[in-house]
Write a protein that holds these residues in place. Structure first.
Motif, PDB file in Angstrom:
ATOM      1  N   MET A 199       0.976  -1.220   0.005  1.00 55.72           N
ATOM      2  CA  MET A 199      -0.007   0.127  -0.005  1.00 55.72           C
ATOM      3  C   MET A 199       0.753   1.442  -0.085  1.00 55.72           C
ATOM      4  O   MET A 199       0.607   2.275  -0.774  1.00 55.72           O
ATOM      5  CB  MET A 199      -0.993  -0.072   1.269  1.00 55.72           C
ATOM      6  N   ALA A 200       2.099   0.929   0.609  1.00 51.81           N
ATOM      7  CA  ALA A 200       2.921   2.086   0.903  1.00 51.81           C
ATOM      8  C   ALA A 200       3.342   2.675  -0.515  1.00 51.81           C
ATOM      9  O   ALA A 200       3.909   3.927  -0.794  1.00 51.81           O
ATOM     10  CB  ALA A 200       4.098   2.201   1.675  1.00 51.81           C
ATOM     11  N   GLY A 201       3.643   1.263  -1.424  1.00 49.49           N
ATOM     12  CA  GLY A 201       4.345   1.936  -2.762  1.00 49.49           C
ATOM     13  C   GLY A 201       3.324   2.475  -3.699  1.00 49.49           C
ATOM     14  O   GLY A 201       3.936   3.172  -4.552  1.00 49.49           O
ATOM     15  N   ILE A 202       1.996   2.718  -3.586  1.00 52.58           N
ATOM     16  CA  ILE A 202       1.226   2.885  -4.586  1.00 52.58           C
ATOM     17  C   ILE A 202       1.353   4.318  -4.953  1.00 52.58           C
ATOM     18  O   ILE A 202       1.532   4.831  -6.087  1.00 52.58           O
ATOM     19  CB  ILE A 202      -0.140   2.629  -4.251  1.00 52.58           C
ATOM     20  N   VAL A 203       0.986   5.085  -3.928  1.00 48.73           N
ATOM     21  CA  VAL A 203       1.150   6.687  -4.181  1.00 48.73           C
ATOM     22  C   VAL A 203       2.578   7.066  -4.496  1.00 48.73           C
ATOM     23  O   VAL A 203       2.369   7.996  -5.633  1.00 48.73           O
ATOM     24  CB  VAL A 203       0.691   7.404  -2.741  1.00 48.73           C
ATOM     25  N   PRO A 204       3.436   6.737  -4.110  1.00 51.11           N
ATOM     26  CA  PRO A 204       4.806   7.184  -4.649  1.00 51.11           C
ATOM     27  C   PRO A 204       5.215   6.655  -6.037  1.00 51.11           C
ATOM     28  O   PRO A 204       5.713   7.453  -7.012  1.00 51.11           O
ATOM     29  CB  PRO A 204       5.664   6.666  -4.027  1.00 51.11           C
ATOM     30  N   GLY A 205       4.561   5.489  -6.586  1.00 48.86           N
ATOM     31  CA  GLY A 205       4.651   4.974  -7.766  1.00 48.86           C
ATOM     32  C   GLY A 205       3.833   5.850  -8.795  1.00 48.86           C
ATOM     33  O   GLY A 205       4.343   6.276  -9.962  1.00 48.86           O
ATOM     34  N   LEU A 206       2.437   6.343  -8.291  1.00 48.44           N
ATOM     35  CA  LEU A 206       1.705   7.041  -9.313  1.00 48.44           C
ATOM     36  C   LEU A 206       2.479   8.552  -9.406  1.00 48.44           C
ATOM     37  O   LEU A 206       2.084   9.037 -10.472  1.00 48.44           O
ATOM     38  CB  LEU A 206       0.398   7.069  -8.701  1.00 48.44           C
ATOM     39  N   MET A 207       3.072   8.744  -8.427  1.00 47.85           N
ATOM     40  CA  MET A 207       3.539  10.301  -8.228  1.00 47.85           C
ATOM     41  C   MET A 207       4.702  10.444  -9.365  1.00 47.85           C
ATOM     42  O   MET A 207       4.803  11.272 -10.076  1.00 47.85           O
ATOM     43  CB  MET A 207       4.017  10.636  -6.942  1.00 47.85           C
ATOM     44  N   LEU A 208       5.376   9.436  -9.295  1.00 45.20           N
ATOM     45  CA  LEU A 208       6.614   9.307 -10.136  1.00 45.20           C
ATOM     46  C   LEU A 208       6.059   9.062 -11.725  1.00 45.20           C
ATOM     47  O   LEU A 208       6.540   9.851 -12.561  1.00 45.20           O
ATOM     48  CB  LEU A 208       7.533   7.941  -9.817  1.00 45.20           C
ATOM     49  N   ALA A 209       5.143   8.163 -11.666  1.00 52.64           N
ATOM     50  CA  ALA A 209       4.613   8.101 -13.262  1.00 52.64           C
ATOM     51  C   ALA A 209       4.148   9.566 -13.784  1.00 52.64           C
ATOM     52  O   ALA A 209       4.154   9.923 -14.656  1.00 52.64           O
ATOM     53  CB  ALA A 209       3.358   6.887 -13.235  1.00 52.64           C
ATOM     54  N   ALA A 210       3.275  10.319 -12.748  1.00 54.18           N
ATOM     55  CA  ALA A 210       2.728  11.484 -13.139  1.00 54.18           C
ATOM     56  C   ALA A 210       3.888  12.462 -13.513  1.00 54.18           C
ATOM     57  O   ALA A 210       3.852  13.415 -14.535  1.00 54.18           O
ATOM     58  CB  ALA A 210       1.968  12.084 -12.010  1.00 54.18           C
ATOM     59  N   MET A 211       5.017  12.470 -12.792  1.00 51.05           N
ATOM     60  CA  MET A 211       6.167  13.441 -13.000  1.00 51.05           C
ATOM     61  C   MET A 211       6.727  12.973 -14.410  1.00 51.05           C
ATOM     62  O   MET A 211       7.082  14.028 -15.361  1.00 51.05           O
ATOM     63  CB  MET A 211       7.308  13.167 -11.947  1.00 51.05           C
ATOM     64  N   TYR A 212       6.663  11.814 -14.764  1.00 51.02           N
ATOM     65  CA  TYR A 212       7.096  11.525 -16.182  1.00 51.02           C
ATOM     66  C   TYR A 212       6.277  11.901 -17.279  1.00 51.02           C
ATOM     67  O   TYR A 212       6.896  12.729 -18.169  1.00 51.02           O
ATOM     68  CB  TYR A 212       7.189   9.899 -16.140  1.00 51.02           C
ATOM     69  N   ILE A 213       5.195  11.696 -16.940  1.00 49.99           N
ATOM     70  CA  ILE A 213       4.245  12.335 -17.907  1.00 49.99           C
ATOM     71  C   ILE A 213       4.181  13.826 -18.244  1.00 49.99           C
ATOM     72  O   ILE A 213       4.147  14.480 -19.367  1.00 49.99           O
ATOM     73  CB  ILE A 213       2.751  11.834 -17.688  1.00 49.99           C
ATOM     74  N   THR A 214       4.239  14.553 -17.007  1.00 49.29           N
ATOM     75  CA  THR A 214       4.272  16.000 -17.057  1.00 49.29           C
ATOM     76  C   THR A 214       5.689  16.426 -17.998  1.00 49.29           C
ATOM     77  O   THR A 214       5.632  17.071 -18.820  1.00 49.29           O
ATOM     78  CB  THR A 214       4.400  16.535 -15.706  1.00 49.29           C
ATOM     79  N   TYR A 215       6.836  15.762 -17.544  1.00 53.34           N
ATOM     80  CA  TYR A 215       7.894  15.851 -18.278  1.00 53.34           C
ATOM     81  C   TYR A 215       7.844  15.834 -20.005  1.00 53.34           C
ATOM     82  O   TYR A 215       8.347  16.721 -20.571  1.00 53.34           O
ATOM     83  CB  TYR A 215       9.219  15.027 -17.789  1.00 53.34           C
ATOM     84  N   ILE A 216       7.292  14.635 -20.357  1.00 50.68           N
ATOM     85  CA  ILE A 216       7.252  14.327 -21.641  1.00 50.68           C
ATOM     86  C   ILE A 216       6.272  15.317 -22.292  1.00 50.68           C
ATOM     87  O   ILE A 216       6.726  15.822 -23.280  1.00 50.68           O
ATOM     88  CB  ILE A 216       6.640  12.875 -21.690  1.00 50.68           C
ATOM     89  N   ILE A 217       5.102  15.618 -21.834  1.00 49.62           N
ATOM     90  CA  ILE A 217       4.177  16.671 -22.481  1.00 49.62           C
ATOM     91  C   ILE A 217       4.981  17.947 -22.533  1.00 49.62           C
ATOM     92  O   ILE A 217       4.882  18.676 -23.506  1.00 49.62           O
ATOM     93  CB  ILE A 217       2.988  16.740 -21.698  1.00 49.62           C
ATOM     94  N   VAL A 218       5.584  18.433 -21.373  1.00 45.36           N
ATOM     95  CA  VAL A 218       6.217  19.722 -21.456  1.00 45.36           C
ATOM     96  C   VAL A 218       7.432  19.675 -22.330  1.00 45.36           C
ATOM     97  O   VAL A 218       7.468  20.797 -23.393  1.00 45.36           O
ATOM     98  CB  VAL A 218       6.780  20.157 -19.877  1.00 45.36           C
ATOM     99  N   VAL A 219       8.134  18.915 -22.646  1.00 48.52           N
ATOM    100  CA  VAL A 219       9.320  18.737 -23.437  1.00 48.52           C
ATOM    101  C   VAL A 219       8.616  18.708 -25.057  1.00 48.52           C
ATOM    102  O   VAL A 219       9.236  19.514 -25.753  1.00 48.52           O
ATOM    103  CB  VAL A 219       9.991  17.501 -23.314  1.00 48.52           C
ATOM    104  N   CYS A 220       7.625  18.106 -25.132  1.00 46.01           N
ATOM    105  CA  CYS A 220       7.132  17.813 -26.610  1.00 46.01           C
ATOM    106  C   CYS A 220       6.418  19.082 -26.998  1.00 46.01           C
ATOM    107  O   CYS A 220       6.119  19.321 -28.150  1.00 46.01           O
ATOM    108  CB  CYS A 220       6.123  16.672 -26.590  1.00 46.01           C
ATOM    109  N   LYS A 221       5.860  19.605 -26.021  1.00 46.78           N
ATOM    110  CA  LYS A 221       5.101  20.892 -26.274  1.00 46.78           C
ATOM    111  C   LYS A 221       6.180  22.090 -26.801  1.00 46.78           C
ATOM    112  O   LYS A 221       5.852  22.697 -27.846  1.00 46.78           O
ATOM    113  CB  LYS A 221       4.646  21.593 -24.980  1.00 46.78           C
ATOM    114  N   PHE A 222       7.456  22.247 -26.064  1.00 48.05           N
ATOM    115  CA  PHE A 222       8.340  23.155 -26.546  1.00 48.05           C
ATOM    116  C   PHE A 222       9.093  22.460 -27.755  1.00 48.05           C
ATOM    117  O   PHE A 222       9.854  23.164 -28.776  1.00 48.05           O
ATOM    118  CB  PHE A 222       9.238  23.599 -25.418  1.00 48.05           C
ATOM    119  N   LYS A 223       9.324  21.216 -27.945  1.00 55.83           N
ATOM    120  CA  LYS A 223      10.126  20.925 -28.946  1.00 55.83           C
ATOM    121  C   LYS A 223       9.400  19.638 -29.741  1.00 55.83           C
ATOM    122  O   LYS A 223       9.589  18.528 -29.746  1.00 55.83           O
ATOM    123  CB  LYS A 223      11.459  20.050 -28.351  1.00 55.83           C
TER     124      LYS A 223
END
Lengths: 438, 190
Positions: A177-201
């Motif tokens: 149970m302790a792994g779920i939220v950090p896992g989702l948080m990390l996934a959200a950070m990856y997605i945000t990074y990808i969207i931002v980078v692809c927006k600008f490039k």
């Protein structure tokens, strides 16, 4: 002989045996035997075998083959293809849509598969050709697959958590149970990074000319039906665990049933696939069991000699303050992570680090999540990051290891940020288990 | 063309060793093949327990212990099988970059340590299993099965591992020709 000298001799001879090519499991066992006999005579040998026997009766140990078996059954079930198809249809218009779809697919797969290698291979086969054909940059395509694959460490049912729970004597259910939220948080950070980078490039990820994303809405909604099967498998494991229907060990058995049903529905539960899953499970599990035997023998002898207590005293006496000691542990894990598999690091450091952290007033569940965060870093970082080697195995010709390693840096940075967030705010990990029925 | 086991007088010692190594490989392959389905039994038993407890409120006395027992025995005995397939993880930081000749020498240095560990399991484990058998030791739980069969798996696993270590080393140092590409470590799933 003083314990300091014994410690040095044991460490040096153990590293020596590893360097001359002994498998980790046997090197640890052999050092246990040699020093057990040298320090205590024949009773030292009895200690070694008794440690092995004690492990054999451990109820949690069976969850290892169960989750490995589940992963092997799912590996060839084609579920990853389904998820990727649905998600990329929905994410098609988002900048870097396919890379975002890779992260989402990895996250969903991670909730079913607890074994690291399986995910990178499966998703590499499914998504890499699609991204390269669309003209995505190599950097983007390779990096997101490696980073996404590591999520299986953190999102339950992770075999890393089982092994940590066993070594540290912590509840597997709580760790999951302790792994779920950090896992989702990390996934959200990856997605945000990808969207931002692809927006600008935008040239990194050319938008689709036609294809999936232009499907009429009705078809898109119909596609969602394909997610029913993965959702069912995820629920079988995590639902039965969270609702208290099954113990963490039993959740493994329920997961195997779910995986088998899912594979059968997709008509992939062939005799050959089952046969393959069985032999892979036997080999992988045996390797893990023997690692436990060896390291348990080694740690048993070392503890009897007073070594564990000595290191704990030294660590707690360091003038760093409690948080400083935790930071030191992270540093040790990151450095070791560059050279040794997670399993070796776990079996050798957890018996020492966990009691120290508890003594300093930290939650061992939280430390387990920190450990998994570190192992994600070691999973993708050069020079030995296994993710790169798995991906290289299924990548088309023309993609080199250094292509893969040079693609992971942004994700490595995000992982370190996430690790820092977890250290600063333990509640990210500890909130969900605190809501669980005990 | 000869029946297995009938050593021809004209055969050199080398091919006799080859035959022996092939037999050891086949033995551990067979052990692994036999033990594999244990995971299916364990999964089904656990499903049965969860359903009978959740649906009918009847808990069994044997599932928990029986599955632990069966899987412990299986993955202990498969130690030689995993060694045959070179699945025990090792650290290639140095070893992987050495010349063939240096590797062979190191294999010989490593051998006594491997044998020492395996022999400890055989001898000490054998004594413990024998004592347990004489005492008629049981687990002391409601199901209460005898313990000695599980303890006896420790020396047996030691023997299987010892044989495979010898066969692997003979192949690695080139005394016995390696007949296969499999001697290269398989890529595991971890």
């Amino acid at each position: 002989m003083s314990i300091e000298l014994t410690s040095v001799l044991m460490a040096v001879s153990f590293v020596g045996l590893l360097l001359i090519g002994l498998p980790l499991a046997f090197a640890a066992g052999a050092i246990g035997v040699v020093f057990g006999f040298f320090l205590y005579g024949p009773p030292g040998l009895i200690l070694v075998v008794t440690r092995v026997f004690t492990l054999l009766g451990n109820n949690v140990l069976i969850s290892v083959p169960l989750f490995v078996f589940m992963a092997c059954l799912l590996e060839r079930s084609g579920i990853a293809e389904d998820i990727f198809k649905v998600v990329s249809a929905w994410a098609g218009k988002v900048p870097g849509g396919l890379a975002v779809a890779v992260i989402i697919t990895s996250t969903l797969m991670a909730a079913m598969v607890g074994v690291l290698g399986a995910e990178v291979v499966t998703i590499g086969i499914v998504a890499l050709p699609a991204m390269l054909a669309r003209g995505y940059s190599k950097q983007l395509a390779l990096g997101c697959i490696c980073a996404g694959g590591g999520l299986a460490t953190l999102i339950p049912p992770s075999v890393v958590f089982i092994m940590y729970g066993l070594t540290a004597g912590v509840s597997i259910g709580q760790l999951y149970m302790a792994g779920i939220v950090p896992g989702l948080m990390l996934a959200a950070m990856y997605i945000t990074y990808i969207i931002v980078v692809c927006k600008f490039k935008p040239e990194l990820a050319p938008a689709s000319a036609t294809s999936e994303s232009d499907l009429p809405l009705g078809d898109k909604i119909r596609l969602l039906g394909k997610l029913a099967l993965p959702a069912f498998v995820v629920f079988m494991v995590l639902g039965s665990l969270y609702l208290g229907w099954a113990t963490p060990t039993e959740a493994g058995g329920v997961g195997v049933a779910g995986a088998a049903i899912a594979a059968a529905i997709r008509r992939r539960l062939t005799w050959g696939a089952v046969r393959h899953a069985i032999t892979e499970t036997t080999k992988t599990t045996t390797m893990l069991y023997w690692l436990f035997f060896g390291s348990s023998a080694l740690i048993g002898v070392y503890t009897l000699a007073g070594g564990t207590t000595m290191i704990q005293d030294v660590l707690t006496a360091l003038p760093l303050g409690p948080l400083g000691v935790i930071m030191l542990m992270q540093l040790v894990w990151i450095v070791l992570g560059c050279f040794i598999d997670w399993i070796g690091i776990l079996l050798l450091t957890a018996p020492i680090f966990v009691p120290v952290a508890v003594k300093l007033g930290f939650d061992p569940v939280w430390l387990g999540v920190l450990f998994c965060m570190n192992m994600q870093i070691s999973y993708i970082s050069p020079p030995f990051g296994p993710a790169a080697f798995y991906l290289k195995g299924v990548a088309p010709a023309g993609i080199t290891l250094s292509d893969i390693f040079s693609s992971i840096w942004p994700y490595l940075g995000l992982q370190i940020v996430a690790l820092g967030l977890l250290i600063a705010f333990p509640q990210i990990a500890l909130w969900l288990p605190s809501t669980m029925d005990r | 063309m000869t029946a297995p086991g009938s050593a021809e007088p004209s055969r050199s010692a080398k091919s006799g060793l080859t035959a022996l190594c092939d037999r050891i490989d086949a033995l551990n392959e067979g052990v692994g093949w036999l033990l594999g389905p244990v995971i299916v039994f364990v999964s089904l038993s656990i499903m049965y327990e969860v359903v009978s407890r959740g649906g009918f409120n009847v808990a069994t006395v044997w599932v928990n212990e029986g599955t632990v027992y069966a899987s412990a025995a299986a993955y202990l005995l498969a130690g030689g099988y995993a060694a045959l397939h070179r699945r025990h993880v090792r650290i290639d930081a140095l070893f992987g970059y050495l010349s063939e000749r240096a590797k062979k020498r190191l294999d010989l240095i490593a051998l006594p340590f491997l044998i020492g560990y395996a022999l400890t399991l055989v001898v000490i484990g054998g004594q413990m299993a024998f004592t347990s058998f004489l005492q008629g030791e049981t687990t002391g739980t409601p199901w209460n099965p005898p313990i000695w069969p599980l303890k006896a798996c420790i020396p047996l696993a030691g023997v299987l591992l010892l044989l495979q270590i010898l066969a692997n080393t003979l192949r690695d140092i080139g005394v016995v020709e390696t007949r296969r590409a499999e001697a290269v470590a398989e890529q595991g799933a971890l």
